[in-house]
Design an enzyme around this catalytic site. Sequence first.
Site: not given
Length: 264
Positions: A25, A145, A176, A229
């Site tokens: 993304d 986060y 995540k 990623g």
Amino acid sequence: MFGKNIRIERIMDRESGNAVVVPMDHGISVGPISGLVDMKKTVSDVVEGGATAVLMHKGIVPQGHRTTGHDVGLILHLSASTDIGVSSNSKVLVATVEEALKMGADAVSMHINVGAESEPQMLSDLGMVSRQCTEWGMPLIVMAYPRGPKIQNSYDPQAVAHAARVAAELGADIVKCSYTGDIDSFREVVRGAMVPVLIAGGPKMNSDMDVLNMVHDSLEAGGHGVSIGRNIFQHKDVKGMMSAVSDIVINGASVEEAAKHLKK
């Protein structure tokens, strides 16, 4: 909730109960970086290397998903911001659960920054999306986060644990978050989240062994896999790095065993 259970099995390994997700993304946040230009090749490489799912925005799905004979789960990302904008920590919704269903996605994800100035709106959006996911039987992955004016260290175990718990409290099926640097502190993050936790890869790391050790230690702490990623799709040997990570997450390989997948 039966629909969620069926779909979750499409993005996680059934035997181990772990997931190897490759998020792609980044094009919205940082642009067409290396590894995300030839999407068909990158997706093919990570799938052949053992990814259980790929994650992308709706406009990229036709450009790269399911390009090989191997099946792979599809996670549609619902939120976005750009790093060149004045409020990069403010994630806004750019897709819906209904769009994900129409595209054949197996799960959706969204990003929240706990501590950001726009935190109230992100929490409100998460509550709404969570409600829709329950209605439609769609698994929800939340990237959570601690980021904002009062956050001095985004890897602080207490802050990471707080962000992960916020996601779980509002209905995330999988969280995540960042790895906190050691097994003991991350074990507390996992315990507090109460739902399966995947670690983020973060910026490109200094060495392959750093990545593999982080993956291994996160599992030792009770994590259920990775959502990595750049440390995979920007690797010089994408398929090899993906195979190494997958071997640890899915097969329980040691770091030394997994490293054998990498070209010398």
